[in-house]
Design a protein around this motif. Structure first.
Motif, PDB file in Angstrom:
ATOM      1  N   TYR A   1       4.169 -12.599  -0.445  1.00  0.00           N
ATOM      2  CA  TYR A   1       2.859 -11.711  -0.295  1.00  0.00           C
ATOM      3  C   TYR A   1       3.463 -10.321  -0.767  1.00  0.00           C
ATOM      4  O   TYR A   1       2.365  -9.561  -1.346  1.00  0.00           O
ATOM      5  CB  TYR A   1       2.397 -11.379   1.200  1.00  0.00           C
ATOM      6  N   LEU A   2       4.568  -9.976  -0.605  1.00  0.00           N
ATOM      7  CA  LEU A   2       5.022  -8.703  -1.242  1.00  0.00           C
ATOM      8  C   LEU A   2       4.952  -8.632  -2.814  1.00  0.00           C
ATOM      9  O   LEU A   2       4.361  -7.637  -3.478  1.00  0.00           O
ATOM     10  CB  LEU A   2       6.528  -8.299  -0.802  1.00  0.00           C
ATOM     11  N   GLU A   3       5.460  -9.670  -3.349  1.00  0.00           N
ATOM     12  CA  GLU A   3       5.657  -9.681  -4.868  1.00  0.00           C
ATOM     13  C   GLU A   3       4.175 -10.327  -5.337  1.00  0.00           C
ATOM     14  O   GLU A   3       3.853  -9.936  -6.435  1.00  0.00           O
ATOM     15  CB  GLU A   3       6.827 -10.994  -5.197  1.00  0.00           C
ATOM     16  N   GLY A   4       3.227 -10.939  -4.523  1.00  0.00           N
ATOM     17  CA  GLY A   4       2.197 -11.215  -5.045  1.00  0.00           C
ATOM     18  C   GLY A   4       0.941 -10.326  -5.168  1.00  0.00           C
ATOM     19  O   GLY A   4       0.059 -10.126  -5.370  1.00  0.00           O
ATOM     20  N   LYS A   5       1.572  -8.865  -4.619  1.00  0.00           N
ATOM     21  CA  LYS A   5       0.688  -7.616  -4.503  1.00  0.00           C
ATOM     22  C   LYS A   5      -0.491  -7.921  -3.655  1.00  0.00           C
ATOM     23  O   LYS A   5      -1.583  -7.817  -4.302  1.00  0.00           O
ATOM     24  CB  LYS A   5       0.588  -7.218  -5.873  1.00  0.00           C
ATOM     25  N   TYR A   6      -0.598  -8.230  -2.526  1.00  0.00           N
ATOM     26  CA  TYR A   6      -1.676  -8.591  -1.448  1.00  0.00           C
ATOM     27  C   TYR A   6      -1.746  -7.064  -1.019  1.00  0.00           C
ATOM     28  O   TYR A   6      -0.932  -6.525  -0.400  1.00  0.00           O
ATOM     29  CB  TYR A   6      -1.539  -9.538  -0.635  1.00  0.00           C
ATOM     30  N   TYR A   7      -3.094  -6.510  -1.080  1.00  0.00           N
ATOM     31  CA  TYR A   7      -3.281  -5.169  -0.417  1.00  0.00           C
ATOM     32  C   TYR A   7      -4.295  -5.246   0.661  1.00  0.00           C
ATOM     33  O   TYR A   7      -4.745  -4.174   1.129  1.00  0.00           O
ATOM     34  CB  TYR A   7      -3.945  -4.342  -1.815  1.00  0.00           C
TER      35      TYR A   7
ATOM     36  N   PRO B   1      -3.268   3.853  -1.646  1.00  0.00           N
ATOM     37  CA  PRO B   1      -1.873   4.546  -1.068  1.00  0.00           C
ATOM     38  C   PRO B   1      -2.353   4.684   0.390  1.00  0.00           C
ATOM     39  O   PRO B   1      -1.264   5.403   1.055  1.00  0.00           O
ATOM     40  CB  PRO B   1      -1.929   5.900  -1.688  1.00  0.00           C
ATOM     41  N   ARG B   2      -3.514   4.360   0.733  1.00  0.00           N
ATOM     42  CA  ARG B   2      -3.665   4.538   2.231  1.00  0.00           C
ATOM     43  C   ARG B   2      -3.731   3.287   3.424  1.00  0.00           C
ATOM     44  O   ARG B   2      -3.954   2.114   2.587  1.00  0.00           O
ATOM     45  CB  ARG B   2      -5.279   5.354   2.458  1.00  0.00           C
ATOM     46  N   LEU B   3      -2.969   3.359   4.511  1.00  0.00           N
ATOM     47  CA  LEU B   3      -3.162   2.160   5.204  1.00  0.00           C
ATOM     48  C   LEU B   3      -4.474   1.674   5.468  1.00  0.00           C
ATOM     49  O   LEU B   3      -4.738   0.449   5.604  1.00  0.00           O
ATOM     50  CB  LEU B   3      -2.217   2.542   6.520  1.00  0.00           C
ATOM     51  N   GLU B   4      -5.682   2.430   5.753  1.00  0.00           N
ATOM     52  CA  GLU B   4      -7.166   2.221   5.926  1.00  0.00           C
ATOM     53  C   GLU B   4      -6.849   1.235   7.144  1.00  0.00           C
ATOM     54  O   GLU B   4      -7.685   0.074   7.268  1.00  0.00           O
ATOM     55  CB  GLU B   4      -7.668   1.781   4.799  1.00  0.00           C
ATOM     56  N   SER B   5      -6.402   1.355   8.194  1.00  0.00           N
ATOM     57  CA  SER B   5      -6.255   0.590   9.381  1.00  0.00           C
ATOM     58  C   SER B   5      -7.033   0.898  10.543  1.00  0.00           C
ATOM     59  O   SER B   5      -7.029   2.223  10.981  1.00  0.00           O
ATOM     60  CB  SER B   5      -4.530   0.411   9.790  1.00  0.00           C
ATOM     61  N   ASN B   6      -7.957  -0.164  10.978  1.00  0.00           N
ATOM     62  CA  ASN B   6      -8.681   0.426  12.302  1.00  0.00           C
ATOM     63  C   ASN B   6      -7.908   0.603  13.446  1.00  0.00           C
ATOM     64  O   ASN B   6      -8.328   1.174  14.378  1.00  0.00           O
ATOM     65  CB  ASN B   6      -9.528  -0.765  12.290  1.00  0.00           C
TER      66      ASN B   6
ATOM     67  N   ARG C   1       0.779  -1.295   0.057  1.00  0.00           N
ATOM     68  CA  ARG C   1       0.015  -0.148  -0.026  1.00  0.00           C
ATOM     69  C   ARG C   1       0.876   1.403   0.215  1.00  0.00           C
ATOM     70  O   ARG C   1       0.230   2.179  -0.527  1.00  0.00           O
ATOM     71  CB  ARG C   1      -0.791  -0.080   1.312  1.00  0.00           C
ATOM     72  N   LEU C   2       2.141   1.067   0.448  1.00  0.00           N
ATOM     73  CA  LEU C   2       3.002   2.225   0.792  1.00  0.00           C
ATOM     74  C   LEU C   2       3.698   2.668  -0.761  1.00  0.00           C
ATOM     75  O   LEU C   2       4.668   3.719  -0.610  1.00  0.00           O
ATOM     76  CB  LEU C   2       3.992   2.240   1.893  1.00  0.00           C
TER      77      LEU C   2
ATOM     78  N   ASN D   1      -5.740   9.914  10.960  1.00  0.00           N
ATOM     79  CA  ASN D   1      -6.697   9.028  10.386  1.00  0.00           C
ATOM     80  C   ASN D   1      -6.219   8.434   9.117  1.00  0.00           C
ATOM     81  O   ASN D   1      -6.443   8.982   8.168  1.00  0.00           O
ATOM     82  CB  ASN D   1      -7.946   9.981  10.019  1.00  0.00           C
ATOM     83  N   THR D   2      -5.969   7.062   9.162  1.00  0.00           N
ATOM     84  CA  THR D   2      -5.459   6.320   8.026  1.00  0.00           C
ATOM     85  C   THR D   2      -6.375   6.099   7.010  1.00  0.00           C
ATOM     86  O   THR D   2      -5.861   5.354   6.051  1.00  0.00           O
ATOM     87  CB  THR D   2      -4.697   5.029   8.658  1.00  0.00           C
ATOM     88  N   TYR D   3      -7.572   6.248   7.277  1.00  0.00           N
ATOM     89  CA  TYR D   3      -8.600   6.232   6.110  1.00  0.00           C
ATOM     90  C   TYR D   3      -8.782   7.395   5.152  1.00  0.00           C
ATOM     91  O   TYR D   3      -9.143   7.231   4.021  1.00  0.00           O
ATOM     92  CB  TYR D   3     -10.096   5.914   6.606  1.00  0.00           C
ATOM     93  N   GLU D   4      -8.186   8.615   5.363  1.00  0.00           N
ATOM     94  CA  GLU D   4      -8.187   9.749   4.624  1.00  0.00           C
ATOM     95  C   GLU D   4      -6.727   9.982   4.435  1.00  0.00           C
ATOM     96  O   GLU D   4      -6.635  10.971   3.505  1.00  0.00           O
ATOM     97  CB  GLU D   4      -8.980  10.816   5.525  1.00  0.00           C
ATOM     98  N   LEU D   5      -5.711   9.725   5.259  1.00  0.00           N
ATOM     99  CA  LEU D   5      -4.211  10.002   5.020  1.00  0.00           C
ATOM    100  C   LEU D   5      -3.536   9.192   3.979  1.00  0.00           C
ATOM    101  O   LEU D   5      -3.665   8.026   4.252  1.00  0.00           O
ATOM    102  CB  LEU D   5      -3.786  10.179   6.403  1.00  0.00           C
ATOM    103  N   ASN D   6      -3.097   9.810   2.902  1.00  0.00           N
ATOM    104  CA  ASN D   6      -1.983   8.648   2.220  1.00  0.00           C
ATOM    105  C   ASN D   6      -0.663   8.577   2.964  1.00  0.00           C
ATOM    106  O   ASN D   6       0.019   9.433   3.275  1.00  0.00           O
ATOM    107  CB  ASN D   6      -1.803   9.524   0.812  1.00  0.00           C
ATOM    108  N   GLY D   7      -0.282   7.243   2.797  1.00  0.00           N
ATOM    109  CA  GLY D   7       0.783   6.956   3.567  1.00  0.00           C
ATOM    110  C   GLY D   7       0.910   6.804   5.112  1.00  0.00           C
ATOM    111  O   GLY D   7      -0.175   6.491   5.466  1.00  0.00           O
ATOM    112  N   LEU D   8       2.022   6.822   5.625  1.00  0.00           N
ATOM    113  CA  LEU D   8       1.974   6.610   7.121  1.00  0.00           C
ATOM    114  C   LEU D   8       1.487   7.897   7.803  1.00  0.00           C
ATOM    115  O   LEU D   8       1.733   9.099   7.489  1.00  0.00           O
ATOM    116  CB  LEU D   8       3.487   6.386   7.540  1.00  0.00           C
ATOM    117  N   PRO D   9       1.086   7.756   9.267  1.00  0.00           N
ATOM    118  CA  PRO D   9       0.436   8.940   9.815  1.00  0.00           C
ATOM    119  C   PRO D   9       1.910   9.677  10.481  1.00  0.00           C
ATOM    120  O   PRO D   9       3.173   9.410  10.267  1.00  0.00           O
ATOM    121  CB  PRO D   9      -0.129   8.139  11.061  1.00  0.00           C
ATOM    122  N   ALA D  10       1.427  10.570  11.085  1.00  0.00           N
ATOM    123  CA  ALA D  10       2.713  11.570  11.861  1.00  0.00           C
ATOM    124  C   ALA D  10       3.657  11.055  12.690  1.00  0.00           C
ATOM    125  O   ALA D  10       4.566  11.277  13.125  1.00  0.00           O
ATOM    126  CB  ALA D  10       1.958  13.010  12.559  1.00  0.00           C
TER     127      ALA D  10
END
Length: 377
Positions: free
Chosen positions: A341-347, A269-274, A261-262, A311-320
């Motif tokens: 999983y990296l080369e397999g492009k799991y998102y 491009p967002r982590l979208e992590s709860n 995702r990064l 807020n990783t659902y609205e922020l691109n990349g890593l948080p602050a």
């Protein structure tokens, strides 16, 4: 009749003869130097053997692991000895350095080196408190555990951890000065079990945690981060998400999902992590809801810049900054994601109530996995 003048010629290879006055000056200088040397030698011997007139009793504290140079400086600062370097050499050539213990020692200003060593070779048990910090807890939880142990208040701990001078550590100087960052110390308080001295300074408590982080994050791990094009700050921030979303055997796979995702060409491009999101659910382990909001007195009081920065659902990349303090397994997983999983492009990934992980490459696959995970009884 011619007059002749007698002249004296001196061999140019011979120095000019000194007069009586010059000889006297030299003699005086030699006497002064000899006297100074004799006085210095006498002063050193008096320091080694003990002064004729002793001073006050003082307490000198030696920390566990403190070296002889530091101990000698402490003795000088307390007025027990005059010459710390001489004391160090004395320890070295008598072979007594390894016998020195740690703790609080009552000494007398001016006592002999032998008596100092004898006193400091006796083990003095100093009261300690053991505190265990689980992997993945926040800085605020660190502070609460320190307060519960009776070592300091949570407020004191956080103040020193965030604002103290720990520039002796390279990582501390590398933490970005970001006004959107919630807590500077987050991510760098290494989780483990520690023995703390009762009545020690709050600075020493925090320093113990930072020293452990500095020891665990080796030059090899730093180099690995650099090879991946990451700063140490980015690696620790990513590790904190790996810790919160997994913290188990799935660390490397979860890390691979986040790395994908990064990536620059990522369609997501967002982590979208709860673990750090807009969701207001007391049952979720949500950094914004569970830790940032209470700190500011409620969700509606969170500064907008802080909310937006985490807020990783609205922020691109890593948080602050990191959202917890990861253990070494999560840090290593962040730096060594699962290659398949990296080369397999799991998102995507989701877990069911039994902790089983479902991974997906596309949004459609992920939606199907979510339905499957939520159907598990």
């Amino acid at each position: 009749m011619a007059k002749y003048r007698r002249e004296t010629y001196q061999n140019p290879d011979q120095p000019p003869k000194r007069g009586h006055k010059g000889c006297l000056v030299v003699i005086v200088l030699v006497v002064v130097l000899l006297a100074a040397a004799a006085f210095g030698a006498f002063s050193v011997m008096q320091d080694v053997n003990g002064r004729d007139k002793l001073g006050d009793e003082v307490v000198v504290t030696v920390q566990q692991g403190e070296n002889s140079a530091s101990i000698a400086r402490s003795l000088k600062d307390a007025g027990v000895i005059k010459y710390p370097n001489i004391f160090r050499y004395y320890l070295k050539y008598t072979g007594e350095s390894a016998n020195l213990q740690y703790g609080d020692f009552t000494l007398v200003q001016g006592q002999s080196y032998d008596s100092i060593i004898e006193t400091m070779s006796q083990y003095v048990k100093k009261e300690t408190v053991s505190v265990t910090f689980p992997e993945g807890i926040t800085a605020q939880r660190f502070a609460q555990l320190m307060e519960e142990a009776g070592l300091c208040s949570a407020e004191e701990f956080l103040d020193v951890a965030n604002n103290g001078d720990f520039s002796q550590y390279k990582f501390w100087k590398e933490i970005p000065e970001n006004p959107d960052r919630f807590m500077k110390c987050e991510g760098y308080l290494f989780p483990d079990t520690y023995e703390f001295f009762v009545d020690d300074s709050v600075y020493n408590y925090v320093d113990k945690l930072y020293a452990e982080f500095d020891a665990k994050v080796t030059p090899e791990l730093r180099q690995r981060a650099s090879d991946l094009g990451m700063t140490l700050e980015e690696a620790i921030t990513l590790a904190s998400f790996v810790q919160e979303e997994a913290g188990n055997a799935e660390d490397a796979r979860v890390s691979a999902v986040f790395h994908n995702r990064l990536a620059e060409d990522s369609p997501y491009p967002r982590l979208e992590s709860n673990a750090s999101s807009y969701v207001q659910n007391p049952e979720d382990n949500n950094y914004i809801y569970n830790w940032i909001a209470p700190y500011y007195g409620g969700w509606d009081n969170i500064p907008e810049n802080i909310y937006n920065a985490y807020n990783t659902y609205e922020l691109n990349g890593l948080p602050a900054g990191p959202i917890s303090n990861p253990g070494i397994d999560a840090i290593e997983a962040a730096l060594y994601p699962d290659e398949e999983y990296l080369e397999g492009k799991y998102y995507f990934f989701v877990t069911d109530k039994n902790g089983v992980y479902y991974y997906a490459k596309t949004k459609a696959e992920h939606d199907a996995n979510v339905s499957k995970a939520f159907s598990v009884q």
